[in-house]
Motif scaffolding. Structure first.
Motif, mmCIF file in Angstrom:
data_model
loop_
_atom_site.group_PDB
_atom_site.id
_atom_site.type_symbol
_atom_site.label_atom_id
_atom_site.label_comp_id
_atom_site.label_asym_id
_atom_site.label_seq_id
_atom_site.Cartn_x
_atom_site.Cartn_y
_atom_site.Cartn_z
ATOM 1 N N HIS A 168 0.820 -1.210 0.000
ATOM 2 C CA HIS A 168 0.000 0.000 0.000
ATOM 3 C C HIS A 168 0.858 1.266 0.000
ATOM 4 O O HIS A 168 2.092 1.208 -0.162
ATOM 5 C CB HIS A 168 -0.976 -0.021 1.184
ATOM 6 C CG HIS A 168 -0.308 -0.201 2.518
ATOM 7 N ND1 HIS A 168 0.631 0.677 3.023
ATOM 8 C CD2 HIS A 168 -0.452 -1.168 3.477
ATOM 9 C CE1 HIS A 168 1.018 0.284 4.215
ATOM 10 N NE2 HIS A 168 0.394 -0.837 4.521
ATOM 11 N N VAL B 111 -2.297 4.779 7.069
ATOM 12 C CA VAL B 111 -2.509 3.644 6.168
ATOM 13 C C VAL B 111 -1.890 2.382 6.768
ATOM 14 O O VAL B 111 -0.763 2.397 7.238
ATOM 15 C CB VAL B 111 -1.882 3.921 4.791
ATOM 16 C CG1 VAL B 111 -2.120 2.742 3.850
ATOM 17 C CG2 VAL B 111 -2.450 5.199 4.194
ATOM 18 N N SER C 236 -2.257 -2.278 6.387
ATOM 19 C CA SER C 236 -2.907 -3.431 5.750
ATOM 20 C C SER C 236 -4.179 -3.802 6.496
ATOM 21 O O SER C 236 -5.183 -4.200 5.884
ATOM 22 C CB SER C 236 -1.940 -4.627 5.723
ATOM 23 O OG SER C 236 -0.779 -4.320 4.985
ATOM 24 N N ILE D 171 -7.033 -1.630 5.405
ATOM 25 C CA ILE D 171 -7.486 -1.987 4.052
ATOM 26 C C ILE D 171 -8.332 -3.254 4.106
ATOM 27 O O ILE D 171 -9.375 -3.342 3.446
ATOM 28 C CB ILE D 171 -6.279 -2.163 3.121
ATOM 29 C CG1 ILE D 171 -5.529 -0.833 2.969
ATOM 30 C CG2 ILE D 171 -6.728 -2.674 1.750
ATOM 31 C CD1 ILE D 171 -4.199 -0.940 2.273
ATOM 32 N N ALA E 132 -10.473 1.204 -0.099
ATOM 33 C CA ALA E 132 -9.345 0.273 -0.195
ATOM 34 C C ALA E 132 -8.448 0.642 -1.372
ATOM 35 O O ALA E 132 -7.213 0.627 -1.258
ATOM 36 C CB ALA E 132 -9.845 -1.159 -0.335
ATOM 37 N N LEU F 121 -6.172 3.587 -0.609
ATOM 38 C CA LEU F 121 -5.071 3.253 0.288
ATOM 39 C C LEU F 121 -4.045 2.354 -0.388
ATOM 40 O O LEU F 121 -2.869 2.344 -0.009
ATOM 41 C CB LEU F 121 -5.611 2.579 1.552
ATOM 42 C CG LEU F 121 -6.627 3.397 2.370
ATOM 43 C CD1 LEU F 121 -7.025 2.642 3.626
ATOM 44 C CD2 LEU F 121 -6.066 4.764 2.734
ATOM 45 N N LEU F 122 -4.489 1.596 -1.403
ATOM 46 C CA LEU F 122 -3.587 0.686 -2.122
ATOM 47 C C LEU F 122 -2.886 1.345 -3.304
ATOM 48 O O LEU F 122 -1.916 0.795 -3.830
ATOM 49 C CB LEU F 122 -4.375 -0.522 -2.641
ATOM 50 C CG LEU F 122 -4.782 -1.581 -1.620
ATOM 51 C CD1 LEU F 122 -5.818 -2.530 -2.224
ATOM 52 C CD2 LEU F 122 -3.566 -2.363 -1.136
ATOM 53 N N TYR G 2 -8.426 -2.822 -6.000
ATOM 54 C CA TYR G 2 -8.185 -4.147 -5.408
ATOM 55 C C TYR G 2 -8.598 -5.220 -6.406
ATOM 56 O O TYR G 2 -9.642 -5.123 -7.056
ATOM 57 C CB TYR G 2 -8.981 -4.305 -4.117
ATOM 58 C CG TYR G 2 -8.714 -5.619 -3.434
ATOM 59 C CD1 TYR G 2 -7.483 -5.871 -2.842
ATOM 60 C CD2 TYR G 2 -9.679 -6.628 -3.395
ATOM 61 C CE1 TYR G 2 -7.213 -7.086 -2.223
ATOM 62 C CE2 TYR G 2 -9.423 -7.836 -2.776
ATOM 63 C CZ TYR G 2 -8.192 -8.050 -2.194
ATOM 64 O OH TYR G 2 -7.923 -9.265 -1.591
#
Length: 287
Positions: A13, A148, A150, A153, A165, A168-169, A173
Motif C-alpha cells: 500500500h 494507512v 494493511s 485496508i 481500499a 489506500l492501495l 483491489y
C-alpha cells in the motif's frame, strides 16, 4: 553491500511504497543494492494466532511482482518457520541481514517489530547500531484522514468499501482465478456469468454484494458486474465468448448494492437490469 528493508508488505500500500522509495533512493546514494526481505507464509499461519480468520491482500506472486516493479534490485522470500520465529532481533541482524545478504544498513518503519523479542522501533534502532548497521527510519503515511495499514485496508474490503481500499492501495483491489462452470442460471434470464475459483485460497474477498468491476481475460479487458456471495460470478458487458478454464482477473471499482434474496427469477432479472444501469451510470461518471 546492500540496504535492506524487512516486512510482510501485504497489499504493498501507500505506506509500503514510501518505504520502498526510500530504500531505493538510499541504496542509490550509497552506491549499494536495494534489497527487500519478505516472508512466506504469513507468520499468523505458522504461529496459529487467529490463523483461521486470516485473509491476505496479495498472493505471493502478486506481492513479488509489485515490489519488483517499484525498482527494487532484489526481493528475497524468507520461509517463515517456527525455528525462524525464535530468532532474536540481534540474531536476525547478524545472521540474516549482515552475513547472508551483506547488509550495511536497515530501514525501520514506524510499526516495525523485529525478532522474537519483538523490539520496538527505538529498541531495534539501538540493536541494529550495536551490530554495526546504519539505520534509516520512515514514518507513517496518512490518506483520507487515516494512517494507512494493511489492517485498515482489510477492514474496508470486509465492509465492501472497495473505493477506500483502492485509495489506500494506490490501485483497484483485484482477485485472480480460473473460470469454472456453474449452474448457468444467469444465461436463462439474459445475464450469463463467468464463475471464478480463486488461485490463492487465503486471498481476501470483499463483502457480499454486487460490484462494478474491470474484468481481465486472455481476450482483453472489459467492464462487468460481479456478484459476491457463496460463489463469485461476473456478468461481463458486451461479451459472449466461452472462457471456461481460462484465467480471469477482477478489479473492484465500486459497490453497487448489498446481497439480496429474490422471490422469483423475474424479480432477479428486474434487479439485475437495475444493477447494470447503475454500473453504466458509474462508468459514465468515471469517464
Amino acid at each position: 553491500m546492500a540496504v535492506i528493508a524487512t516486512g510482510f508488505f501485504d497489499g504493498v500500500h501507500i505506506g509500503h511504497r514510501m518505504v520502498v522509495d526510500t530504500l531505493v533512493q538510499t541504496a542509490r546514494e550509497r552506491g549499494e543494492e536495494s534489497v527487500i526481505l519478505t516472508f512466506w507464509p504469513h507468520p499468523r499461519t505458522v504461529l496459529q494466532n487467529d490463523a483461521v480468520r486470516l485473509r491476505l491482500l496479495n498472493s505471493l506472486d502478486e506481492k513479488l511482482a509489485i515490489l519488483k516493479n517499484l525498482g527494487v534490485d532484489r526481493v528475497e522470500v524468507l520461509p517463515f518457520t517456527r525455528e525462524f520465529s525464535r530468532m532474536t532481533a540481534g540474531e536476525y541482524f547478524d545472521t540474516v541481514v549482515k552475513d547472508r545478504y551483506n547488509g550495511t544498513a536497515v530501514l525501520l518503519g514506524y510499526d516495525n517489530r523485529i525478532g522474537s523479542d519483538l523490539l520496538s522501533r527505538e529498541q531495534a534502532t539501538a540493536c541494529a547500531r550495536e551490530h554495526g548497521l546504519d539505520v534509516i527510519r520512515t514514518e507513517s503515511v496518512s490518506s483520507v484522514g487515516m494512517a494507512v495499514s494493511s489492517t485498515k485496508i482489510r477492514k474496508a474490503l470486509s465492509d465492501g468499501d472497495v473505493a477506500l481500499a483502492s485509495k489506500l492501495l494506490c490501485c483497484d483491489y483485484s482477485i485472480r482465478g480460473v473460470v469454472v462452470s456453474g449452474k448457468q442460471l444467469g444465461r436463462t434470464i439474459g445475464f450469463p456469468t463467468a464463475n471464478m475459483r480463486l488461485y490463492e485460497p487465503l486471498k481476501l474477498i470483499p463483502s457480499d454484494g454486487v460490484y462494478l468491476t474491470r474484468v481481465g481475460t486472455m481476450l482483453g479487458s472489459h467492464y462487468g458486474m460481479t456478484n459476491v456471495s457463496e460463489i463469485i460470478e461476473t456478468n461481463i458487458f458486451d461479451f459472449d465468448d466461452m472462457i471456461y478454464g481460462q484465467d480471469i482477473t477482477l478489479e473492484f471499482i465500486s459497490k453497487v448494492r448489498n446481497e439480496m434474496r429474490f422471490p422469483s427469477l423475474e424479480a432477479l432479472k428486474e434487479q439485475l437490469e437495475k444493477d447494470r444501469e447503475a454500473c453504466f451510470a458509474l462508468l459514465t461518471h468515471k469517464s
